[in-house]
Design a protein around this motif. Structure first.
Motif, PDB file in Angstrom:
ATOM      1  N   ASN A 280      31.854 168.190  44.940  1.00 52.41           N
ATOM      2  CA  ASN A 280      32.258 166.916  44.327  1.00 52.41           C
ATOM      3  C   ASN A 280      31.947 165.746  45.252  1.00 52.41           C
ATOM      4  N   ILE A 281      32.136 165.990  46.538  1.00 45.95           N
ATOM      5  CA  ILE A 281      31.883 164.917  47.502  1.00 45.95           C
ATOM      6  C   ILE A 281      30.385 164.713  47.682  1.00 45.95           C
TER       7      ILE A 281
ATOM      8  N   ASP B  17      28.224 165.180  45.399  1.00 52.43           N
ATOM      9  CA  ASP B  17      27.863 164.483  44.172  1.00 52.43           C
ATOM     10  C   ASP B  17      28.123 162.985  44.307  1.00 52.43           C
ATOM     11  N   TYR B  18      29.276 162.673  44.842  1.00 54.02           N
ATOM     12  CA  TYR B  18      29.711 161.294  45.025  1.00 54.02           C
ATOM     13  C   TYR B  18      28.745 160.564  45.955  1.00 54.02           C
TER      14      TYR B  18
ATOM     15  N   ALA C 161      25.314 160.027  44.413  1.00 53.57           N
ATOM     16  CA  ALA C 161      25.273 158.927  43.456  1.00 53.57           C
ATOM     17  C   ALA C 161      25.322 157.587  44.175  1.00 53.57           C
ATOM     18  N   LEU C 162      26.192 157.509  45.166  1.00 55.59           N
ATOM     19  CA  LEU C 162      26.386 156.251  45.884  1.00 55.59           C
ATOM     20  C   LEU C 162      25.086 155.816  46.578  1.00 55.59           C
TER      21      LEU C 162
ATOM     22  N   ASP D 264      22.202 155.070  44.010  1.00 52.84           N
ATOM     23  CA  ASP D 264      22.430 153.786  43.356  1.00 52.84           C
ATOM     24  C   ASP D 264      22.038 152.632  44.280  1.00 52.84           C
ATOM     25  N   ASN D 265      22.102 152.867  45.578  1.00 54.82           N
ATOM     26  CA  ASN D 265      21.822 151.784  46.506  1.00 54.82           C
ATOM     27  C   ASN D 265      20.429 151.894  47.127  1.00 54.82           C
TER      28      ASN D 265
ATOM     29  N   PRO E 264      39.930 159.880  52.619  1.00 50.00           N
ATOM     30  CA  PRO E 264      39.002 159.221  51.681  1.00 50.00           C
ATOM     31  C   PRO E 264      38.493 157.911  52.291  1.00 50.00           C
ATOM     32  N   PHE E 265      37.221 157.617  52.074  1.00 48.56           N
ATOM     33  CA  PHE E 265      36.617 156.480  52.784  1.00 48.56           C
ATOM     34  C   PHE E 265      36.375 155.278  51.873  1.00 48.56           C
TER      35      PHE E 265
ATOM     36  N   ARG F   4      33.807 152.910  50.414  1.00 50.24           N
ATOM     37  CA  ARG F   4      32.363 153.087  50.227  1.00 50.24           C
ATOM     38  C   ARG F   4      31.557 151.870  50.697  1.00 50.24           C
TER      39      ARG F   4
END
Lengths: 117, 497
Positions: free
Chosen positions: A13-14, A16-17, A20-21, A24-25, A102-103, A105
């Motif tokens: 899951n992380i 994946d996160y 995506a992050l 996207d950038n 949790p960080f 972003r």
């Protein structure tokens, strides 16, 4: 050419996160769920930056880092530690940053941008 | 102090002559020469000796007769002429200590007074003894009550560690075993304990204390704090030792509970952080997916948010269950309803993980009395573990989890949960119900099966497991249809030692 980031974390899951992050950038990504896979991936596609979890099944993050720095091609690749363990600042002393889960972003993106543009 | 004499005599001259004489031989004398005076003095003070001629007045004579009821210690000496003495003897008998004829012989008077004085001393002595006896009796009663009611186990032991006396509480929990040996009664062992405080006290006469775990006659274990004290005889030799043990089980349990709570929060924080990060990730993708109107991304992100929320919810509930004890809320429901609720929860998870979920539940299984929220959670936990065991397995292609319910015997049902996942090694099998043991790394809390097993036990059921590495695992859960009657449901989680 797009910069390439290698994500090493055992939690899909992380991964994946982060994937995506970064995508996207405007970055390209590779991912690995343990140290062994990470090293193989890094040798195949040399990354511009690595995000690394500390606690993973099998070999832990520090081991991955040691093995990575033994490779001439990889040894100067900047590493960002992203971990849930507290007090991990010294786990990988040469990491350019150490972020706790949790960080935030925005902060992570800032660090990445400062490091590789 | 001189004795107080009340002299009742209507012959004033005779009275004063007597008074003078008596004062010379060290008595304190008060004279009453008429009825009014005599009655006043008789009733209002307790005289040591009353020296009276009762013929002064019938009322006075009567008062002397009843005096012993008011002032039982007063000694009465009567004097008078021979006829008067006769009447007085008839009237008073032994309640008067001496009868003196007139004229009074001084030697006879002195002897009579001496006897009165002795009587007084003796009476006072007896009174004192009686009082002391009463005090002693009370003290003994109080001591016995204290011995019995004090919230300790008390035993008195001789040099062979044989119990020679014990209090009520001791008898209640360890039996009335006068003559039995301490280590046998407290610890069910054949030899004295390693560092016996009783032996130490016999050796040095000092107070010793230890903390021990003892086993009652019903098999219950208690933590006790033990103090010993020597009992000495008149020569100062130690003949016996008293051992007092305070039951501190509850305190120790609470301490264990708090320690393990702390341990749990520590060991769990890593998992929680991972979940929160993944939730952040889900929300980020949901947000960007909505912005970019990317339906696929939104759907995927929403799925992830849902999974993470469920995981966090489950973890929070587990923590709450562990942190707070609660009584089970029993209701009677059909086995089908219970099974449906469980299947509804597991099916989506099995599908997500490409695990085939087989259900073997016959019709008309009847009713069962359970706390549905906890029993469902417990059974779901076993099934989730089965699905996890399949999803962790990379050796096999096809995975399945079977859920079967069958009537076992008259009062019991058998729930079988079988998977062909990774299976468990011996260590995992041995420790799977242990608090905080997990084989899932940061993904597990080590609470799930611990709680599930407790819930089953609280319902009077039991769990059996068969597992083979790389082959799979089978859980067989026996559950009574009716709530167990004699099972003590204190709801208090006891951490394993």
């Amino acid at each position: 050419m797009k910069k390439r980031i290698l994500i090493v974390d055992d939690d899909p899951n992380i991964v994946d996160y982060l994937d995506a992050l970064f995508t996207d950038n405007g970055y390209e990504t590779d991912s690995a769920r343990d140290a062994k896979e990470g090293l193989e991936m890094a040798k195949k596609n040399t990354p511009d930056l690595v995000t690394l979890d500390i606690e993973m099944p099998g070999e832990w993050g520090p081991r991955f880092y040691r093995q990575m720095t033994q490779d001439a091609k990889l040894k100067n690749v900047p590493v960002i530690v992203i971990s849930g363990l507290s007090g991990n600042t010294y786990a990988i002393p040469k990491a350019i940053a150490s972020i706790k889960k949790p960080f935030d972003r925005e902060k992570l993106l800032e660090i990445v941008k400062d490091a590789i543009g | 102090m001189a004795e107080q004499i009340l002299l009742i005599d209507d012959d004033l001259e005779h009275a004063y002559a007597l008074k003078t004489y008596l004062e010379r031989v060290q008595y304190d004398v008060t004279v009453a020469s008429d009825t009014k005076d005599a009655l006043l003095h008789l009733y209002h003070s307790a005289w040591d000796i009353i020296l009276a001629n009762p013929q002064i007045d019938e009322e006075v004579a009567e008062s002397i007769d009843t005096l012993s009821e008011v002032h039982p210690l007063s000694q009465v000496i009567v004097f008078g002429n021979p006829a008067q003495i006769d009447t007085a003897m008839d009237r008073y008998g032994l309640s008067v200590i001496h009868y003196l004829g007139l004229p009074i012989n001084s030697k006879e008077l002195e002897l009579a007074l001496e006897r009165a004085r002795k009587n007084i001393l003796q009476s006072k002595k007896i009174d004192r003894y009686l009082e002391r006896l009463g005090d002693l009796h009370n003290a003994q009663n109080q001591f016995n009550q204290l011995f019995d009611e004090v919230p300790c186990y008390i035993s008195v032991q001789d040099r062979n560690l044989r119990v020679t006396a014990s209090n009520k509480r001791f008898k209640q929990h360890f039996g009335n075993v006068i003559g039995g040996q301490c280590f046998e009664i407290y610890k069910h062992r054949n030899t004295p304990c390693e560092k016996c405080p009783v032996i130490e006290t016999f050796n040095d006469g000092k107070v010793h204390s230890t903390e021990e775990i003892v086993t009652s006659k019903s098999g219950k274990q208690y933590n006790v704090l033990t103090h010993t004290a020597p009992i000495k005889n008149e020569q100062g030799e130690i003949t016996q030792v008293m051992e007092m043990s305070t039951n501190i089980t509850q305190i120790r349990q609470l301490q264990d509970h708090l320690t393990s709570l702390g341990l749990m929060l520590g060991s769990m924080s890593h998992g929680v952080k991972g979940m929160l990060t993944a939730l952040d990730g889900g929300i980020y993708q949901l947000e960007t997916g909505l912005k970019q109107a990317d339906g696929t991304r939104v759907n995927k992100a929403f799925g992830q948010v849902k999974v993470m929320t469920d995981k966090i919810k489950k973890m929070v509930l587990e923590i709450l269950y562990y942190a707070k004890s609660r009584e089970l809320q029993y209701t009677t429901m059909t086995v089908e309803t219970l099974a449906d609720n469980i299947i509804r929860n597991i099916k989506p998870m099995a599908e997500r993980n490409n695990v085939k979920f087989e259900i073997k539940i016959p019709d008309s299984l009847g009713h069962i009395e359970i706390d549905p929220s906890w029993m469902e959670a417990a059974l779901i936990n076993f099934l989730e573990n089965a699905v996890d065991a399949c999803s962790f397995d990379r050796d096999k292609q096809d995975h399945r989890v079977t859920f079967e319910i069958l009537p076992k015997d008259k009062g019991n049902l058998c729930f079988t949960i079988e998977d062909n996942g990774i299976g468990m090694d011996k260590e995992t099998r041995d420790k799977m119900f242990t608090l905080f043991f997990t084989s899932k790394g940061s993904q597990g809390t080590g609470l799930g099966l611990f709680i599930a097993n407790r819930v089953i036990e609280q319902h009077g059921g039991s769990v059996k497991v068969k597992s083979e590495m790389k082959q799979g695992t089978t859980f067989r859960i026996r559950l009574p249809r009716k709530r167990p009657g004699n099972f003590k449901n204190n709801g208090f989680p006891v951490a394993p030692r």
